[in-house]
Enzyme design. Structure first.
Site, short mmCIF file in Angstrom:
data_model
loop_
_atom_site.label_atom_id
_atom_site.label_comp_id
_atom_site.label_asym_id
_atom_site.label_seq_id
_atom_site.Cartn_x
_atom_site.Cartn_y
_atom_site.Cartn_z
N TYR A 141 -20.86 50.26 67.91
CA TYR A 141 -21.90 49.70 66.65
C TYR A 141 -21.49 50.38 64.95
O TYR A 141 -22.30 49.29 64.51
CB TYR A 141 -23.13 51.24 66.64
CG TYR A 141 -23.02 51.67 68.54
CD1 TYR A 141 -23.63 50.35 69.43
CD2 TYR A 141 -24.15 52.48 68.86
CE1 TYR A 141 -23.76 50.68 70.33
CE2 TYR A 141 -24.28 52.77 70.38
CZ TYR A 141 -24.77 51.35 70.62
OH TYR A 141 -25.22 51.13 72.02
N LYS A 186 -12.62 54.42 78.88
CA LYS A 186 -12.18 53.57 80.08
C LYS A 186 -10.81 52.98 79.69
O LYS A 186 -10.76 52.33 79.19
CB LYS A 186 -13.42 52.54 78.95
CG LYS A 186 -12.84 51.11 80.50
CD LYS A 186 -13.45 50.93 81.50
CE LYS A 186 -13.20 50.04 83.04
NZ LYS A 186 -13.59 50.76 84.51
N ASP A 219 -17.63 53.47 84.85
CA ASP A 219 -17.76 53.65 85.14
C ASP A 219 -18.31 54.17 86.36
O ASP A 219 -19.02 54.51 86.97
CB ASP A 219 -17.26 51.72 85.85
CG ASP A 219 -16.10 52.49 86.04
OD1 ASP A 219 -15.18 52.51 85.31
OD2 ASP A 219 -14.75 50.98 86.30
N ASP A 243 -24.71 56.31 74.81
CA ASP A 243 -26.11 55.47 74.78
C ASP A 243 -25.88 55.05 75.92
O ASP A 243 -27.71 55.59 76.48
CB ASP A 243 -25.77 54.33 73.90
CG ASP A 243 -27.35 54.14 73.18
OD1 ASP A 243 -28.02 55.11 73.76
OD2 ASP A 243 -26.97 53.21 73.02
N ASP A 247 -29.69 57.36 79.28
CA ASP A 247 -30.87 56.76 79.44
C ASP A 247 -30.60 56.22 80.84
O ASP A 247 -31.91 56.75 81.61
CB ASP A 247 -30.70 54.96 78.84
CG ASP A 247 -31.48 55.23 78.15
OD1 ASP A 247 -32.11 56.18 76.91
OD2 ASP A 247 -31.93 54.04 77.00
#
Length: 356
Positions: A141, A186, A219, A243, A247
């Site tokens: 970001y 990851k 994942d 982020d 959610d």
């Protein structure tokens, strides 16, 4: 106790839910004999309209001088052109940076009375109590961005120091809870994640040997978070992964409207508190937004910035009691049985014992 609190209502339903949280904070001040002073400032789309920028200097200065900051929401279709040079979300990223907020705490604790609102089977949700710690000021970001007619790129970059400080926040939190940290990365693909994993391992081994540490690829974490959420205590991850995962985690609670957050920096610095939901422009101005996440964010403000644990717990109990009595807004209630934002707020206030 005296405290100066800056309120940033923002856009969409932000002003409605911020008003609800301020009403609860004022009631807490009355009940516990505190002196809370509030001042409002602009951020996001409303700031672009009024000042031409998503974060005016006056807002930044006021937040830096406050004891705590309460935020509603930013963004909306009016300012959603992805090619626009000035966007509401830039204000949110900028205030986090200006205040040195690097750890975003997002608790997920499904309430028994609201389990039917979740698409997850109720037997998987009993006893779930998770805090996700999301790194806030690094990663993709904030990395260098390029775009031409033929291609685009976003740089994901992390320093050892950035990872160390958010890891320490997560380990300290876990030490005071159930003693387990799950670090999400990851590392099978990304160099930033390999660094992340190395630093997490070192911090855990050298500084927090009493706290259990496990690593999980993002994942597979997305799957396990829904399949076996009870197994997790504190989950720590980088900016973009956090982020997305938080959610997803909102589905455990049944609604984004139930999840608060605290953005914290170094100890003793100003914290920023906000619901994790967005500005919900489709329901803005209708008086039907769920205020509970923002009210619970106010409880986190009392706990983390003002050190008022008893008062924080009083708010959390009041929200819990309101939910137990099915004081549901439209995101939780069956059709025709929903409370308005104001009615839901009043349900919390009445359970706080606020004099009529």
């Amino acid at each position: 106790m005296h405290a100066d609190i800056v309120v940033l209502p923002g856009d969409g339903i932000g002003p409605e839910v911020a008003t609800a949280a301020v009403a609860v904070l004022k009631s807490i001040a009355q009940l516990y004999d505190h002196d809370f002073q509030f001042q409002e400032h602009d951020i996001g789309g409303v700031a672009i309209d009024r000042h031409g920028v998503p974060l005016p200097d006056a807002t930044t200065t006021a937040c830096q001088q406050a004891d705590a900051v309460l935020l509603g929401a930013v963004g909306g279709p009016k300012w959603s052109d992805p090619n626009a040079k000035v966007r509401p979300e830039q204000g949110l990223l900028a205030i986090r940076k200006a205040l040195g907020l690097f750890a975003n705490l997002r608790p997920v604790r499904p309430h028994g009375a609201a389990l039917d609102a979740s698409p997850i089977k109720p037997h998987l949700l009993a006893g779930v109590d998770i805090v996700v710690v999301r790194e806030l000021t690094g990663g993709i970001y904030f990395g260098e961005k390029t775009r031409t007619a033929e291609a685009a790129s976003d740089l994901c970059s992390y320093s050892v120091a950035e990872i160390e400080r958010v890891m320490r926040s997560a380990f300290k939190l876990a030490r005071a809870r159930r003693g387990k940290v799950t670090s999400v990365d990851k590392a099978n693909v990304l160099e930033t994640s390999r660094l992340w994993r190395d630093v997490a391992t070192r911090i855990g081994r050298e500084e927090f040997p009493d706290v259990a540490l496990e690593h999980q690829l993002v994942d597979s974490m997305a799957m396990h978070l829904l399949a076996k959420p009870r197994e997790y205590d504190v989950i720590v991850t980088e900016n973009m992964f956090g982020d997305i995962l938080t959610d997803e985690a909102s589905m455990l609670a049944g609604s984004l409207g139930l999840l608060p957050s605290a953005s914290l920096g170094e100890e003793g610095k100003v914290g920023l508190y906000e619901p994790i939901h967005g500005s919900a422009p489709d329901i803005a101005g209708k008086g039907i937004a769920n205020p509970y996440a923002t009210i619970l964010s106010a409880a986190m403000l009392l706990r983390h910035s003002l050190g008022l644990e008893e008062e924080a717990q009083a708010i959390e109990r009041a929200v819990g009691a309101a939910l137990e009595d099915k004081a549901f807004t439209a995101d939780l209630a069956p059709p025709g049985n929903a409370l308005s934002t104001t009615q839901a707020t009043e349900a919390v206030l009445s359970r706080l014992g606020v004099p009529a």
